[in-house]
Write a protein that holds these residues in place. Structure first.
Motif, mmCIF file in Angstrom:
data_model
loop_
_atom_site.group_PDB
_atom_site.id
_atom_site.type_symbol
_atom_site.label_atom_id
_atom_site.label_comp_id
_atom_site.label_asym_id
_atom_site.label_seq_id
_atom_site.Cartn_x
_atom_site.Cartn_y
_atom_site.Cartn_z
ATOM 1 N N ASP A 155 -4.614 9.761 4.131
ATOM 2 C CA ASP A 155 -3.668 9.534 5.232
ATOM 3 C C ASP A 155 -2.236 9.698 4.728
ATOM 4 N N SER A 156 -1.959 9.100 3.565
ATOM 5 C CA SER A 156 -0.608 9.124 2.989
ATOM 6 C C SER A 156 -0.171 10.537 2.645
ATOM 7 N N ARG A 157 -1.080 11.300 2.035
ATOM 8 C CA ARG A 157 -0.741 12.694 1.684
ATOM 9 C C ARG A 157 -0.396 13.493 2.937
ATOM 10 N N TRP A 186 8.935 3.468 7.362
ATOM 11 C CA TRP A 186 7.494 3.737 7.379
ATOM 12 C C TRP A 186 6.726 2.564 7.963
ATOM 13 N N VAL A 187 7.105 1.347 7.592
ATOM 14 C CA VAL A 187 6.436 0.161 8.136
ATOM 15 C C VAL A 187 6.642 0.096 9.652
ATOM 16 N N PRO A 202 8.757 6.353 -0.858
ATOM 17 C CA PRO A 202 10.010 5.884 -1.454
ATOM 18 C C PRO A 202 10.457 4.548 -0.865
ATOM 19 N N ARG A 203 10.861 3.632 -1.737
ATOM 20 C CA ARG A 203 11.308 2.309 -1.307
ATOM 21 C C ARG A 203 12.474 2.425 -0.315
ATOM 22 N N GLU A 245 0.839 -1.214 0.000
ATOM 23 C CA GLU A 245 0.000 0.000 0.000
ATOM 24 C C GLU A 245 0.871 1.260 0.000
ATOM 25 N N LEU A 246 1.898 1.265 0.828
ATOM 26 C CA LEU A 246 2.773 2.436 0.900
ATOM 27 C C LEU A 246 3.463 2.675 -0.440
ATOM 28 N N LEU A 247 3.964 1.622 -1.064
ATOM 29 C CA LEU A 247 4.592 1.767 -2.381
ATOM 30 C C LEU A 247 3.583 2.264 -3.416
#
Length: 145
Positions: A111-113, A51-52, A44-45, A37-39
């Motif tokens: 949420d991500s933004r 982040w996890v 960024p990888r 989901e984050l990717l």
């Protein structure tokens, strides 16, 4: 059981069912689901493990977590975004210009933004969960996700 008691029990059951049903759009993500989901939301990888780790320690990977803090502010959702500066309860507002309750569903674009806005201003240091459990420590392995 008396008639009024039966009605009260039935009414309570209906109310609880409705409350549980309204929160059915929230979910608990696995570590790999979270990484994917984050990717998909352009995290960024190179920072993915951070982040996890942050999400695991802030919300336990739950999109519906709400936490009342000692300063009487409230943090919401996967990234535990706080209503003191970033969102407003019941209406759009804060730096991210969003209702805090919008962080409690399983759609994490908003949420991500907002999390990226927080990160761009303050880095990972904005999250106590990252500071206390991730900074300088072994991070989750998401290489097989």
């Amino acid at each position: 059981m008396r008639f009024k008691s039966k009605i009260a029990v039935l009414s309570l059951s209906v109310i609880l069912s409705c409350c549980l049903w309204t929160h059915s759009d929230a979910k608990m993500l696995t570590r790999c689901q979270l990484a994917k989901e984050l990717l998909a939301h352009d995290f960024p990888r190179s920072y993915l493990s951070n982040w996890v780790c942050l999400v695991e320690n802030e919300s336990g990977r739950s999109t519906s977590k709400v936490m009342q803090l000692p300063n009487h502010s409230v943090s919401y959702g996967l990234f535990q975004i706080n209503n003191k500066n970033w969102c407003r309860k019941g209406r759009k507002g804060g730096i991210c210009n969003i209702k805090c309750e919008d962080f409690l569903n399983d759609e994490i674009s908003d949420d991500s933004r907002c999390a990226m806005q927080i990160f761009n201003r303050h880095g990972f240091q904005a999250w106590p969960g990252w500071m206390n459990k991730c900074r300088g420590r072994t991070l989750p392995d998401v290489s097989r996700c």
